[in-house]
Design an enzyme around this catalytic site. Structure first.
Site, PDB file in Angstrom:
ATOM      1  N   ASP A 180       1.480   5.413   0.051  1.00  0.00           N
ATOM      2  CA  ASP A 180       0.856   6.595   0.626  1.00  0.00           C
ATOM      3  C   ASP A 180       0.501   7.603  -0.462  1.00  0.00           C
ATOM      4  OD1 ASP A 180       1.144   5.596   3.190  1.00  0.00           O
ATOM      5  OD2 ASP A 180       3.041   6.642   3.556  1.00  0.00           O
ATOM      6  N   ARG A 215      10.759   6.648   3.719  1.00  0.00           N
ATOM      7  CA  ARG A 215      10.946   8.106   3.725  1.00  0.00           C
ATOM      8  C   ARG A 215      11.644   8.590   4.994  1.00  0.00           C
ATOM      9  NH1 ARG A 215       6.028  11.323   2.905  1.00  0.00           N
ATOM     10  NH2 ARG A 215       4.665   9.587   3.455  1.00  0.00           N
ATOM     11  N   ARG A 268       0.846  -1.196   0.000  1.00  0.00           N
ATOM     12  CA  ARG A 268       0.000   0.000   0.000  1.00  0.00           C
ATOM     13  C   ARG A 268       0.883   1.248   0.000  1.00  0.00           C
ATOM     14  NH1 ARG A 268      -5.234  -0.599   3.974  1.00  0.00           N
ATOM     15  NH2 ARG A 268      -6.112  -2.500   3.063  1.00  0.00           N
TER      16      ARG A 268
END
Length: 284
Positions: A63, A212, A61
């Site tokens: 973002d 990230r 999944r």
């Protein structure tokens, strides 16, 4: 937990890509927000003239704002529907979907395949430039501008200390009941032609914001704000450090998902569902 395909259905694998700029991530959301899952499920329902929505399961999944070049999903379709539409389904989806999302391949999945749980690794790339003039306008939607010169050797030295199986709680957004133990298989930087620095980040799986956050820590090393050993110390501390910034999503792309040989898919599916602990950790 059984993942058998229900009688009368066939599991179909989708290979796809998308530009994440205008999506609120992969997963369907309330309040009409546009998502990749929602767009594809709606298109599939329309082109097959179905009365119900067939739900997609995805390998990873992503973002809001994150891109994908090599995303994988699966959907279970009625055998009759698949037989009727399979030869023309790819072209019909291309005509229905917006230009920022493409399905490239539709294949009947082998026994035991699950797009999420059968995967043995996911590979992401994060792209950043330290060019004092900024980002090439033609790449601005996929490359982060870092307004400091970056020492790639220092970043790679710091990255080496993060590779392996660890509890990445310090680099993940906490989710109740979810483990943060992951095996980081590869983390390295290369400077590509044109001056763009590209991080390759490969792991068996990722927790929320992990890539990230790792990139944010390594950029602080690269620009001299933190020493080479700082990211590893943050990892060992096991708690979020306010100095670790989650970099912007547009520089991140899911490049590829890896799966084992067909005969190993079911075993991997079962293994991936087990809650992980580090060696020596208590179980309860």
């Amino acid at each position: 937990m059984s993942d058998d395909v229900q009688p009368g259905f066939v599991r179909v694998r989708l290979d796809l890509s998308y530009d994440g700029k205008d999506f609120s991530g992969w997963a369907k959301q309330a309040h009409g927000r546009r998502t990749v899952q929602g767009d594809i499920e709606d298109a599939l329902k329309t082109v097959t003239r179905s009365t119900e929505t067939y739900e997609l399961t995805v390998a990873g999944r992503t973002d809001a704002g994150v891109h994908a070049r090599g995303q994988v999903a699966h959907v279970d379709l009625p055998v009759e529907l698949w037989a009727e539409h399979r030869d023309k389904l790819l072209r019909r989806l291309a005509g229905r979907l917006s230009h920022d999302v493409r399905v490239w391949r539709l294949t009947e999945a082998p026994s035991g395949f699950n797009a999420r749980f059968s995967a043995i690794w996911r590979r992401y790339a994060y792209r950043v430039t330290d060019n004092p003039g900024g980002v090439d306008p033609l790449l601005r939607g996929h490359v982060l501008w870092h307004d400091w010169a970056l020492d790639m050797d220092a970043m790679n030295a710091a990255a080496e200390r993060l590779v392996g199986e660890h509890d990445f709680a310090a680099y993940c957004k906490k989710r109740e009941g979810a483990t943060t133990i992951r095996t980081l298989q590869e983390l390295r930087w290369e400077r590509r032609p044109g001056g763009v620095l590209e991080a390759t980040v490969k792991a068996d799986a990722f927790c929320h914001n992990m890539v990230r956050s790792l990139v944010g820590a390594l950029l602080f090393v690269g620009d001299g704000h933190r020493p080479v050993d700082w990211p590893a110390k943050v990892l060992a501390a096991g708690v979020r450090d306010s100095a670790v910034h989650v970099v912007r999503p547009h520089g991140l792309t899911l490049e590829e998902v890896g799966y084992p040989a067909d005969e190993l898919l079911a075993a991997r599916n079962r293994e991936a569902r087990n809650r992980r602990t580090l060696p020596g950790a208590g179980c309860c």
